[in-house]
Each structure stands twice: as structure tokens, then as C-alpha cells.
Design an enzyme around this catalytic site. Structure first.
Site, short mmCIF file in Angstrom:
data_model
loop_
_atom_site.label_atom_id
_atom_site.label_comp_id
_atom_site.label_asym_id
_atom_site.label_seq_id
_atom_site.Cartn_x
_atom_site.Cartn_y
_atom_site.Cartn_z
N GLY A 81 -0.66 -18.90 2.52
CA GLY A 81 -1.93 -19.32 1.33
C GLY A 81 -2.62 -18.31 0.03
CG ASP B 233 -1.32 -10.15 3.05
OD1 ASP B 233 -0.38 -10.79 3.08
OD2 ASP B 233 -2.30 -10.32 4.15
CE LYS C 267 -3.41 -1.98 3.11
NZ LYS C 267 -4.47 -2.30 4.14
#
Length: 381
Positions: A214, A141, A131
Site C-alpha cells: 500500500g 514504506d 533510516k
């Protein structure tokens, strides 16, 4: 409440549980904001529509996307200048909508998100900041949020430069976050070495967070699905996926088939088996096996994991399926500083039925059905 111990149409039951929460056709946690978790849930419903042929799920995707997509292609509640990779994820649903409807608003909205990525701030090596408010930081992520979008955008609009960008980002963060001792990827990387959560020599965060693994595993497999066979980095991406998959097998809990919240601390006091990360990894590995991206990972790995999910995390009652053991959320830095310590990851709330876990459960259950049915088709929603 009863455990879910037999293979029933779990994908359909999960989807119906999600849709049963809708009020006047809209899910309160999907229609409320332009968010990445809602985007993952809609992507999962779209995959289910593709697999089952049930148009009602596609209609739900379109209905929820149209809350935000204006006729001129602007997106309500979205600010490009935030340069937040999380805001790209929901845009994945725009591409199949454009292909199936031909409505210009979906193409224009996708181009708006691509414009964000053109200007996304970068590390000196060219890696996307997670960000704008996290200078010189790459988080695992963010690869899920952006790389599959870039790859599908490249395929949909015949824009091969976006394949190159997706490959660049996936390879760079893997190189910077991978621990050579375990083969696992740490949650994030700070090129500036300024953050208290990072190792001052490597720039890596301290630990391997299960859900971050993940996110990255899903990013790889979902991006590869769109890469052309002749792309010069396709094989390398597949190779790092294979190497990582072997590390995931080594980290898999042998009793349950699941993965821990902090994956480099298996068995440490307080650590727990976590649902969202386990579902994401099951999805990524099952899809990798199904599409022949993984040559040496036995199907038993994902069968044990899926069985563990059903036995350890799922219950069923009159209201539908319930998923338990979900880490509510975790991050690094910020105003209320998150230091990335082992204690920090264990301090976050553990909840039930959050879309953060339910959406990966839907994705994983679809993939397990497709794998067990011998389906080798890719996604062309």
C-alpha cells in the site's frame, strides 16, 4: 453497533470522527510529535478540503502544522541528522501551505527537509537508506514518505532535479523488491545481505506485507500526479504501476474484495484480511483509474474493495465511524529483532481506530467519491 452498508458521505464522517477527538482544537495523536502517521492524516484532511471546499479542514491542517513549524523554518522535534525518511512525510503539508499563504516559514521548513534528502545515506546503487540506523536497507514504506514530497517540491519550486530523484528511487526499489513469480513487491531490500530477514541471493525480505504494498502503490500514484507530461521516465513509472496493479488484482480476495496481511500467503492458516493495506490499495487503484494512469484495471476492482471495507471493517455508533482490523505496526530488524517471517507478521497486534488505518480510509473514501463523480482533476491544493 451497525455496519456501514450504504454510501453516505463517508469521507466527511471519517473526518468528523477524527476531529471529534481534538482537545482544545488539537488531536492528541497529531499534535504530539513530528510523525509520519500524523502527516498522512493531515494530508487526507487537506485532500478533503480540496474536494469539498470546506475550509475548516484546511484550518485544522494549518493549526496542527504550526505546532511544529517555527517562524525561522525550523521544525520542533525534528532532527535532520537522524536521516529518517519517515520524518519527511509530514512535510508534504508544507507545500500547499506555502502556496496558499506565502509564509516563508513553510518554504524554509520544506527546504530543510529537502536538505535531509540531499545528504540521505544511500546504497551503492543510489537508493535511499530507510533510516541511518538501517544501513544499506531500502523499505517500501520510505518511498511513500519521500517520493511524493520530492515530486511536489519539484513542481512547486521549479526544481526538476527532484523529479529525477523521485523517479530514480521509485524505479530502483521496484526492481530490487519485485518477485517475478507474483509481480508483488517484498517489504524491503538489503543490499549488504547482512540482515537475517533477507534472502542471501536476492536481498529481498521474505514476504509481501500488505501495508508495504500500500505504501508503494500510494507513493507511485501520488508522485505521478505531479510529474510533467514530458518527463522521460513518466511513462515507465506508469508502466510499472500498471504491471503492479494487475498483480494486485490477482492477489485480491475474491469473496471480500480485500487484501491479506501477508499477500503472498492468501488462505494460509492464521492470515487475515487487513484494513490499512486494503484502504491504501483501494486509494491508489481508484486514483490511478480516475487519472487514467491505469488502462486495463476495471472500476469493479475498487468498487468490490470499497464495498468490502464498508462491510468487513466499518461500524458506526454514537461516537462516529470505527475502523477495525488494522495491523498496529510491523517492521524489520531493529533491537527487538523482527525477522520478517510469516509468523512475525501475524504476531503484531490488530487494533481498531488507529490513524494508521483511519487516514488511508479517508483517502480511499475521497478517491471513491471523486471517481464515482467523474472528477478527473489532479491535486493542486
Amino acid at each position: 453497533m451497525a455496519e456501514v452498508t450504504v454510501l453516505e458521505r463517508i469521507p466527511v464522517r471519517v473526518a468528523e470522527t477524527i476531529l471529534s477527538a481534538c482537545l482544545d482544537g488539537y488531536h492528541p495523536n497529531i499534535a504530539n510529535k513530528w510523525g509520519y502517521v500524523a502527516g498522512m492524516a493531515l494530508s487526507a484532511l487537506g485532500r478533503l478540503a480540496e474536494w469539498t471546499g470546506e475550509k475548516r479542514y484546511n484550518e485544522a491542517v494549518r493549526r496542527h502544522m504550526d505546532v511544529f513549524i517555527q517562524e525561522d523554518g525550523t521544525i520542533a522535534g525534528y532532527t535532520l541528522e537522524d536521516y529518517n525518511l519517515d520524518h519527511i512525510n509530514k512535510g508534504k503539508n508544507l507545500l500547499p501551505l506555502w502556496r496558499t499563504t506565502g509564509e516563508e516559514k513553510y518554504r524554509r521548513a520544506a527546504e530543510l527537509l529537502a536538505s535531509q534528502l540531499v545528504g540521505q545515506p544511500r546504497t551503492d546503487e543510489g537508493g535511499f537508506w530507510h533510516k541511518k540506523i538501517y544501513p544499506f536497507q531500502m523499505w517500501l514504506d520510505g518511498l511513500y514518505m519521500s517520493s511524493p514530497f520530492m515530486a511536489e517540491y519539484a513542481e512547486t519550486f521549479d526544481a526538476p532535479e527532484w523529479f529525477d530523484e523521485a523517479a530514480r528511487q521509485l524505479l530502483l526499489i521496484e526492481r530490487r523488491t519485485r518477485n517475478p513469480q507474483t509481480g508483488l513487491l517484498h517489504h524491503a531490500y538489503d543490499e549488504s545481505r547482512e540482515q537475517r530477514w533477507c534472502d542471501k541471493e536476492t536481498g529481498r525480505s521474505r514476504h509481501v506485507w500488505g501495508r508495504a504494498m500500500g505504501w508503494y502503490a500510494m507513493a507511485l500514484v501520488d508522485s505521478l500526479e505531479h510529474f510533467p507530461v514530458r518527463h522521460p521516465q513518466r511513462g515507465q513509472l506508469m508502466g510499472i504501476f500498471e504491471r503492479m496493479a494487475n498483480a494486485l488484482v490477482r492477489a485480491q480476495d475474491q469473496d471480500s474484495g480485500l487484501w491479506y496481511q501477508v499477500m503472498d500467503c492468501n488462505g494460509r492458516q492464521g492470515n487475515y484480511l487487513e484494513a490499512s493495506g486494503s484502504c491504501m490499495l483501494t486509494y491508489a487503484l481508484a486514483k490511478g483509474i480516475r487519472l487514467h494512469y491505469l488502462a486495463e484495471i476495471d472500476i469493479g476492482v475498487v468498487e468490490r474493495a470499497y464495498d468490502g471495507i464498508k462491510k468487513r471493517f466499518l461500524t458506526v455508533d454514537a461516537e462516529g465511524l470505527h475502523l477495525h482490523g488494522i495491523c498496529h505496526g510491523a517492521g524489520l530488524g531493529g533491537r527487538k529483532y523482527r525477522d520478517g517471517s510469516y509468523e512475525y507478521y501475524l504476531s503484531e497486534k490488530v487494533v481498531s481506530d488507529s490513524l494508521m488505518g483511519v487516514a488511508p480510509l479517508l483517502l480511499a473514501s475521497i478517491e471513491m467519491e471523486r471517481l464515482q463523480a467523474g472528477d478527473e482533476g489532479g491535486h493542486r491544493g
